[in-house]
Design a protein around this motif. Structure first.
Motif, PDB file in Angstrom:
ATOM      1  N   UNK A   2       0.827  -1.205   0.000  1.00 33.59           N
ATOM      2  CA  UNK A   2       0.000   0.000   0.000  1.00 33.59           C
ATOM      3  C   UNK A   2       0.862   1.256   0.000  1.00 33.59           C
ATOM      4  N   UNK A   3       1.989   1.200   0.719  1.00 29.92           N
ATOM      5  CA  UNK A   3       2.878   2.358   0.722  1.00 29.92           C
ATOM      6  C   UNK A   3       3.413   2.634  -0.677  1.00 29.92           C
ATOM      7  N   UNK A   4       3.741   1.573  -1.400  1.00 34.87           N
ATOM      8  CA  UNK A   4       4.228   1.735  -2.767  1.00 34.87           C
ATOM      9  C   UNK A   4       3.132   2.303  -3.663  1.00 34.87           C
ATOM     10  N   UNK A   5       1.914   1.799  -3.497  1.00 33.84           N
ATOM     11  CA  UNK A   5       0.779   2.310  -4.277  1.00 33.84           C
ATOM     12  C   UNK A   5       0.578   3.798  -4.029  1.00 33.84           C
ATOM     13  N   UNK A  13      -0.243  12.202  -9.783  1.00 28.78           N
ATOM     14  CA  UNK A  13      -1.154  13.317  -9.580  1.00 28.78           C
ATOM     15  C   UNK A  13      -2.320  13.043  -8.658  1.00 28.78           C
ATOM     16  N   UNK A  14      -2.409  11.839  -8.115  1.00 28.93           N
ATOM     17  CA  UNK A  14      -3.466  11.535  -7.150  1.00 28.93           C
ATOM     18  C   UNK A  14      -3.056  12.028  -5.765  1.00 28.93           C
ATOM     19  N   UNK A  15      -4.047  12.266  -4.927  1.00 28.40           N
ATOM     20  CA  UNK A  15      -3.772  12.774  -3.589  1.00 28.40           C
ATOM     21  C   UNK A  15      -3.996  11.744  -2.493  1.00 28.40           C
ATOM     22  N   UNK A  16      -4.767  10.710  -2.783  1.00 28.59           N
ATOM     23  CA  UNK A  16      -5.075   9.723  -1.750  1.00 28.59           C
ATOM     24  C   UNK A  16      -5.488   8.411  -2.411  1.00 28.59           C
ATOM     25  N   UNK A  17      -5.142   7.313  -1.749  1.00 25.29           N
ATOM     26  CA  UNK A  17      -5.473   5.972  -2.226  1.00 25.29           C
ATOM     27  C   UNK A  17      -6.077   5.182  -1.070  1.00 25.29           C
ATOM     28  N   UNK A  18      -7.076   4.362  -1.376  1.00 23.76           N
ATOM     29  CA  UNK A  18      -7.654   3.463  -0.395  1.00 23.76           C
ATOM     30  C   UNK A  18      -7.963   2.134  -1.043  1.00 23.76           C
ATOM     31  N   UNK A  19      -8.357   1.176  -0.227  1.00 24.54           N
ATOM     32  CA  UNK A  19      -8.735  -0.148  -0.738  1.00 24.54           C
ATOM     33  C   UNK A  19     -10.012  -0.582  -0.032  1.00 24.54           C
ATOM     34  N   UNK A  64     -12.087  -8.955  -6.112  1.00 24.30           N
ATOM     35  CA  UNK A  64     -12.160  -9.170  -4.671  1.00 24.30           C
ATOM     36  C   UNK A  64     -11.827  -7.902  -3.880  1.00 24.30           C
ATOM     37  N   UNK A  65     -11.229  -6.897  -4.533  1.00 26.35           N
ATOM     38  CA  UNK A  65     -10.936  -5.626  -3.889  1.00 26.35           C
ATOM     39  C   UNK A  65     -11.107  -4.498  -4.922  1.00 26.35           C
ATOM     40  N   UNK A  66     -11.303  -3.299  -4.403  1.00 23.71           N
ATOM     41  CA  UNK A  66     -11.369  -2.124  -5.272  1.00 23.71           C
ATOM     42  C   UNK A  66     -10.397  -1.084  -4.731  1.00 23.71           C
ATOM     43  N   UNK A  67      -9.420  -0.718  -5.559  1.00 27.07           N
ATOM     44  CA  UNK A  67      -8.527   0.385  -5.215  1.00 27.07           C
ATOM     45  C   UNK A  67      -9.252   1.681  -5.560  1.00 27.07           C
ATOM     46  N   UNK A  68      -9.368   2.569  -4.601  1.00 24.90           N
ATOM     47  CA  UNK A  68     -10.034   3.855  -4.826  1.00 24.90           C
ATOM     48  C   UNK A  68      -8.994   4.976  -4.833  1.00 24.90           C
ATOM     49  N   UNK A 147     -15.916   5.910   0.457  1.00 25.07           N
ATOM     50  CA  UNK A 147     -16.136   6.106   1.887  1.00 25.07           C
ATOM     51  C   UNK A 147     -15.741   4.863   2.676  1.00 25.07           C
ATOM     52  N   UNK A 148     -15.999   3.695   2.127  1.00 23.62           N
ATOM     53  CA  UNK A 148     -15.627   2.459   2.833  1.00 23.62           C
ATOM     54  C   UNK A 148     -14.117   2.268   2.885  1.00 23.62           C
ATOM     55  N   UNK A 149     -13.408   2.897   1.948  1.00 23.31           N
ATOM     56  CA  UNK A 149     -11.953   2.722   1.905  1.00 23.31           C
ATOM     57  C   UNK A 149     -11.213   3.838   2.621  1.00 23.31           C
ATOM     58  N   UNK A 150     -11.954   4.771   3.243  1.00 26.70           N
ATOM     59  CA  UNK A 150     -11.313   5.783   4.068  1.00 26.70           C
ATOM     60  C   UNK A 150     -10.944   7.077   3.367  1.00 26.70           C
TER      61      UNK A 150
END
Length: 363
Positions: A2-5, A13-19, A64-68, A147-150
């Protein structure tokens, strides 16, 4: 991983990532009730996909997962207090208001390409994997997943809100068949505030986290193809593409962040446009200035329809100077002599032009 992502995402150019997990079953009753009430209006695709919107593994088998992902879009040059500038524009009947997000490049193009690059970086790390990228382009419950991914919480206006960035950002997703660790959701922080509900010009926010799209100016100016309901036209003011009022009123947008990419910089014709200037565009000019813009999708006919409503509202505004009032009346009166439109397209714009001219008053 996740840190690498997150590091790669910031480089893109993205500001935030969640799963997020893919179990959205608790969201299904609300979705079906919204559809049953007809709140989706003429967006028939909302109903045609049914519960697939809330079932990622049915939309893309194996998911099985969604990267947001969150990408901020405030254009460069907007200063602190940008909301006041927007309120002032809305109060000037001679000016035209285009939603802030639409003044630069089409976000679909920007996010989709960068999400794919993010997926490619992940594949280089873990090997080939099944995935599909989305940006407001398929039956996806974007805000629910985000919202579910924070990334934030669903505000009372239904948009995602972040304590770090307000709501002025786009969302994107990568559906993956890899069981990445999920990130924790964030609790809601709207409290008793109802500023967004109060600010909505057409009262389209019919309850907390419930919008009747049929009354929403964004829907009326973009998604709706036919005549704009008579009762709603005076409430639209000078909004010709989208509406930001609920975001302008939201206290959390004092934390809105500037875009990390240049794609959302404002195009010159949309920096501070006036109604007469935009009304003068023929179709070739419209297509030239909206190339690669989200505005192009509504076409020149709806563009003219929306402008006609705004010009009618300008004629009804007592603060419009006499010289500008006369210029607006002359422009509307001369429309039929210069338009190449025929058939239904001509009838649609002509009806709104006639309505606009009927709003003229002497003050």
């Amino acid at each position: 991983m996740l840190d690498a992502l997150r590091e790669w995402a910031r480089e893109l150019g993205f500001s935030q990532i969640g799963v997020a997990d893919v179990d959205l079953s608790s969201a299904e009753p609300g979705l079906m009730d919204w559809l049953a009430r007809g709140f989706h209006g003429e967006m028939h695709y909302m109903a045609s996909h049914g519960l697939k919107r809330a079932r990622p593994a049915e939309l893309v088998p194996g998911t099985v997962r969604v990267i947001t992902a969150r990408m901020d879009y405030l254009p460069a040059g907007l200063t602190p207090g940008w909301q006041r500038i927007e309120w002032d524009r809305l109060a000037d009947p001679a000016r035209a208001t285009v939603s802030v997000y639409a003044r630069g490049r089409d976000y679909h193009k920007v996010l989709r390409a960068r999400l794919q690059k993010l997926a490619d970086r992940l594949a280089a790390l873990i090997g080939p994997f099944g995935h599909r990228v989305f940006t407001d382009s398929a039956p996806v419950l974007e805000v629910e997943l985000a919202s579910r991914s924070g990334l934030g919480w669903r505000g009372k206006h239904t948009l995602l809100l972040s304590r770090e960035a307000g709501s002025t950002f786009f969302l994107g997703e990568i559906y993956v068949d890899v069981a990445l660790p999920v990130t924790e959701p964030e609790s809601a922080h709207c409290g008793s505030c109802s500023a967004c509900i109060t600010a909505c010009p057409t009262q389209a926010i019919v309850g907390e986290r419930r919008v009747d799209a049929r009354r929403c100016i964004s829907y009326l100016t973009i998604e709706h193809a036919g005549p704009i309901p008579l009762a709603l036209r005076p409430l639209m003011g000078n909004r010709i593409y989208g509406c930001d009022d609920c975001q302008l009123a939201c206290p959390w947008n004092k934390f809105a962040q500037p875009a990390r990419v240049v794609d959302f910089d404002v195009r010159a014709p949309l920096a501070n446009p006036d109604l007469l200037g935009l009304w003068a565009w023929d179709e070739a000019t419209f297509l030239r200035w909206t190339e690669g813009s989200p505005i192009r999708r509504i076409g020149h006919v709806r563009w003219q329809r929306n402008l006609a409503v705004a010009m009618g509202n300008a004629l009804a505004a007592p603060q419009l100077p006499v010289a500008q009032r006369e210029a607006v009346q002359a422009a509307l009166a001369g429309w039929s002599g210069r338009t190449p439109l025929t058939g239904d397209d001509h009838a649609l714009v002509a009806e709104h032009v006639q309505w606009a001219m009927a709003q003229a008053q002497t003050f």
